[in-house]
Design a protein around this motif. Structure first.
Motif, PDB file in Angstrom:
ATOM      1  N   TRP A   6       3.670  -3.397  -7.988  1.00 48.45           N
ATOM      2  CA  TRP A   6       3.666  -2.323  -6.998  1.00 48.45           C
ATOM      3  C   TRP A   6       4.296  -1.029  -7.494  1.00 48.45           C
ATOM      4  CZ3 TRP A   6       5.357  -5.036  -1.775  1.00 48.45           C
ATOM      5  CH2 TRP A   6       4.378  -5.969  -1.419  1.00 48.45           C
TER       6      TRP A   6
ATOM      7  N   ALA B 266      -0.088   6.625  -3.619  1.00 47.99           N
ATOM      8  CA  ALA B 266      -0.142   7.242  -2.293  1.00 47.99           C
ATOM      9  C   ALA B 266      -0.118   8.763  -2.400  1.00 47.99           C
ATOM     10  CB  ALA B 266       1.035   6.753  -1.449  1.00 47.99           C
TER      11      ALA B 266
ATOM     12  N   VAL C 198      -3.615  -2.771  -7.480  1.00 49.39           N
ATOM     13  CA  VAL C 198      -2.829  -2.262  -6.360  1.00 49.39           C
ATOM     14  C   VAL C 198      -2.859  -0.732  -6.314  1.00 49.39           C
ATOM     15  CG1 VAL C 198      -0.456  -2.007  -5.501  1.00 49.39           C
ATOM     16  CG2 VAL C 198      -1.330  -4.266  -6.081  1.00 49.39           C
TER      17      VAL C 198
ATOM     18  N   THR D 197      -4.310   4.404   1.740  1.00 45.06           N
ATOM     19  CA  THR D 197      -3.591   5.611   2.163  1.00 45.06           C
ATOM     20  C   THR D 197      -4.507   6.561   2.919  1.00 45.06           C
ATOM     21  OG1 THR D 197      -2.087   5.428   0.275  1.00 45.06           O
ATOM     22  CG2 THR D 197      -2.201   7.575   1.384  1.00 45.06           C
TER      23      THR D 197
ATOM     24  N   MET E 147       2.559   2.173  -6.628  1.00 41.66           N
ATOM     25  CA  MET E 147       2.190   2.445  -5.238  1.00 41.66           C
ATOM     26  C   MET E 147       2.645   3.815  -4.745  1.00 41.66           C
ATOM     27  SD  MET E 147       2.578  -1.240  -3.292  1.00 41.66           S
ATOM     28  CE  MET E 147       2.050  -0.617  -1.708  1.00 41.66           C
TER      29      MET E 147
ATOM     30  N   THR F 138      -4.229   1.165  -3.122  1.00 41.89           N
ATOM     31  CA  THR F 138      -3.334   2.129  -2.478  1.00 41.89           C
ATOM     32  C   THR F 138      -4.049   3.449  -2.219  1.00 41.89           C
ATOM     33  OG1 THR F 138      -1.357   1.149  -3.477  1.00 41.89           O
ATOM     34  CG2 THR F 138      -1.160   3.403  -2.689  1.00 41.89           C
TER      35      THR F 138
ATOM     36  N   ARG G  94       6.616   3.688   0.167  1.00 43.22           N
ATOM     37  CA  ARG G  94       6.424   2.763  -0.940  1.00 43.22           C
ATOM     38  C   ARG G  94       7.439   2.931  -2.065  1.00 43.22           C
ATOM     39  NH1 ARG G  94       1.898   3.506   1.797  1.00 43.22           N
ATOM     40  NH2 ARG G  94       0.292   1.891   1.873  1.00 43.22           N
TER      41      ARG G  94
END
Length: 413
Positions: free
Chosen positions: A361, A368, A239, A247, A364, A243, A64
């Protein structure tokens, strides 16, 4: 006159007779099918090599990180030939994923190879998605954008319905490497489909401008268009929450709940089945409900489904909750995509999409990594609960007044 110029000079046909658009959607179905197998095979490769949720978080974060390169992807997609970009990304992913599958089959791959592959896959994915987004309005009439985006989301969830179950069987009966090889061929089919399309773009004209100028033009447009700005702000936080959930999803189901690869596949497939219906009713809902109401409702209900997912351990409950979440995503996603396409002039499409993805994003990679840390040192259930809570809170941003009259503003533009 080139074929592309001839196509531009013609009035685009209605959606049901637009074979370019239908071929485009069909190619996406094949690519989405391969992607769903990838989503099972890749995490299981990481677990096979390391057995660590933290390693999965690191791999997901690396994949990402290229989100941060979205401004560059947007300028490239507006400056260069979008069709060639799409062809390059599809063909290179075909080679890369096939190679990973072969290396895993022969047990000569390391986690560091997967780290590197995850980064390259992320870069190609960002460039491809930005270029594809900007190409869609070249294929269909403006009044058909809601419909084509809903259908595109629908075929994605058709793949979510069909592919995970098959992918689970492939991984169980054969090897994750076989699943990766199958995924690679889906990109080759996508390559052939794009080759057949006429999606030439209007490149930026006039004097040559600096990269910084072109990037800032996209940001200025998004900031000026308040409906785009506030949907981006809402998605920035939601998001991050999703995520955390995505994940750890496969790791949670495999390591904490104890499901087999086959059960995981079927659980994801059931979610895809419900989401097909969500995508198909999205344009119907859009004709009756405002963007503001639709986005808030889907965001809140989808976040709640993630939160509840952390508390249940039975297959039926988890499958239903996952289905609710994917239904909400399949309704809201086409709305956001269409909103961007309708409010943005063609020459700015790629940069506005890239700017929006960068804004939404940006967290992200961090999400993660945080998911891996919480999953490793606390539990995957806690990771998912935090993700659901963040998503619920983020949904309230969709109630901002700028989104109240977005349909009126859209028509004025």
């Amino acid at each position: 006159m080139s074929n592309a110029d001839a196509w531009e000079g013609e009035e685009k046909p209605a959606f049901k007779s637009n074979y370019q658009a239908l071929r485009f959607i069909g190619g996406n179905l094949v690519s989405f099918f391969g992607d769903q197998i990838y989503l099972i095979a890749f995490p299981l490769m990481v677990l096979a090599l390391t057995g660590s949720p933290l390693s999965m978080g690191i791999v997901a974060a690396i994949e990402r990180v290229p989100v941060l390169l979205q401004p560059l992807a947007g300028v490239l997609a507006d400056r260069l030939n979008r069709k060639r970009i799409l062809l390059f990304c599809d063909f290179f992913r075909f080679l890369l994923l096939g190679s990973i599958g072969v290396l895993f089959l022969f047990e000569i791959i390391t986690i560091y190879v997967l780290y590197a592959a995850a980064f390259v896959i992320g870069v190609l994915g960002q460039l491809y998605q930005t270029s594809q987004f900007a190409s869609i309005p070249k294929l269909v009439r403006e009044q058909d954008l809601d419909l084509v985006n809903a259908w595109n989301t629908g075929v994605f969830h058709t793949a979510v319905f069909l592919a995970p179950g098959l992918g689970g069987w492939i991984v169980t009966l054969y090897n994750p490497g076989v699943g990766m090889i199958i995924n690679s061929f889906s990109f080759f089919i996508g390559f052939l489909v794009v080759w057949s399309l006429r999606v030439e773009s209007e490149r930026m004209q006039g004097e040559k401008r600096s990269f910084i100028h072109d990037v800032s033009e996209g940001f200025r447009f998004v900031i000026h268009q308040k409906p785009l700005l506030y949907t981006n702000i809402a998605m920035f936080f939601s998001v991050f929450g999703t995520t955390l959930f995505l994940t750890m999803l496969i790791v949670h189901l495999k390591a904490e709940i104890g499901f087999s690869a086959v059960s995981i596949g079927w659980l994801l497939s059931i979610g895809g089945l419900g989401a097909i219906g969500g995508a198909l009713i999205s344009p119907v809902l859009r004709s009756r409900v405002t963007y503001r109401t639709l986005l808030f409702g889907c965001g809140a209900v989808g976040g709640l489904s993630i939160l509840l997912f952390s508390f249940y351990h039975t297959f039926v409950a988890l499958a239903l909750l996952n289905a609710v979440g994917t239904i909400c995503a399949s309704i809201s996603s086409p709305c956001i995509v269409t909103l961007r396409q309708k409010l943005t002039p063609e020459y700015l499409l790629a940069r506005v999409q890239a700017t929006s993805r960068f804004m939404t994003w940006a967290l992200m990679p961090l999400g993660a990594l945080v998911a891996g840390i919480i999953g490793e040192y606390i539990s995957t259930s806690m990771t998912i609960a935090v993700g659901g809570t963040v998503s619920i809170i983020a949904s309230f941003i969709y109630l901002h007044p700028s989104l109240k009259n977005v349909d009126t503003e859209e028509g004025a533009l």
